[in-house]
Design an enzyme around this catalytic site. Structure first.
Site, short mmCIF file in Angstrom:
data_model
loop_
_atom_site.label_atom_id
_atom_site.label_comp_id
_atom_site.label_asym_id
_atom_site.label_seq_id
_atom_site.Cartn_x
_atom_site.Cartn_y
_atom_site.Cartn_z
CB SER A 11 -0.97 -0.04 1.18
OG SER A 11 -0.27 -0.17 2.40
N GLY A 12 0.43 2.34 0.63
CA GLY A 12 1.08 3.63 0.49
C GLY A 12 2.57 3.64 0.76
CG HIS A 135 25.47 19.83 13.30
ND1 HIS A 135 25.83 19.74 14.62
CD2 HIS A 135 24.89 21.05 13.15
CE1 HIS A 135 25.51 20.86 15.25
NE2 HIS A 135 24.93 21.67 14.38
#
Length: 205
Positions: A11-12, A135
């Protein structure tokens, strides 16, 4: 790395994972495993079986968990790891990755992601479209960072936390495990208690 990739979930989330894998151009074939019997293909990629069939393919295929839910993804990936599955890292070609960035198995970096130097990303994480991680961040296992999220420097995100679309975390902050940060929320102080946080600045609800 093997020549075939199987993605659990069609699915998605599975579709976007497949799109990243296709653009990496590293596997000769890609297939889905999905428990919905009505789904025979997705994005033109065949569903070759159910999730319970995964163990049949260990010797021939890399396996990736394409499921958005953090808890479900963790459960499946940990079971796969215990059985010795080969779980890759998926990186969209447009992602920008700084020096001394560490990525762990089962993590996917979507299109337009930027990760700056000296950041560590744990196992089974989703770093979604256009997210930026500055960072010296530490992203623990099975975190989902939604599209457009921005993390400043020296941020730590606890295991299983979900950051909603467009949310922002200021620098030098810690967010504990199993939190949900709402869409567009701005985190400006440490979050030490699991829960759902929304608003500007983010507050627990």
């Amino acid at each position: 790395m093997r020549n075939k990739l199987l993605i659990i979930g069609a699915s998605g989330q599975g579709k976007v994972v497949a799109d990243v894998a296709l653009k990496m151009n590293k596997w000769k074939s890609i297939g889905f495993l999905d428990d919905d019997e009505n789904v025979e293909s997705s994005m033109g990629i065949e569903v070759v079986g159910k999730s319970c069939d995964t163990f049949k393919y260990f010797q021939d295929c890399d396996i990736f968990v394409g499921i958005g839910n953090n808890a479900v993804r963790k459960l499946i990936q940990e079971k796969l790891e215990a059985e010795g599955a080969n779980i890759p890292i998926l990186i969209h070609p447009s992602a920008v990755i700084g020096e001394k960035v560490e990525l762990s198995p089962g993590t996917v970096l979507m299109a337009g992601v930027v990760i700056n130097c000296c950041t560590t990303i744990g196992r089974g994480c989703i770093i979604n479209t256009g997210a930026t991680i500055d960072h010296d961040n530490i992203i623990e296992d099975y975190v989902h960072i939604s599209p457009g999220v921005n993390l400043a420097g020296t941020v730590r995100i606890g295991q299983g936390t979900w950051l909603g679309i467009g949310s922002t975390v200021s620098n030098n902050l810690n967010i504990t495990c199993e939190c949900k940060i709402g869409a567009g929320a701005v985190v400006v102080r440490d979050i030490t208690e699991p829960g759902t946080y929304v608003g500007v600045p983010a507050r627990r609800v």
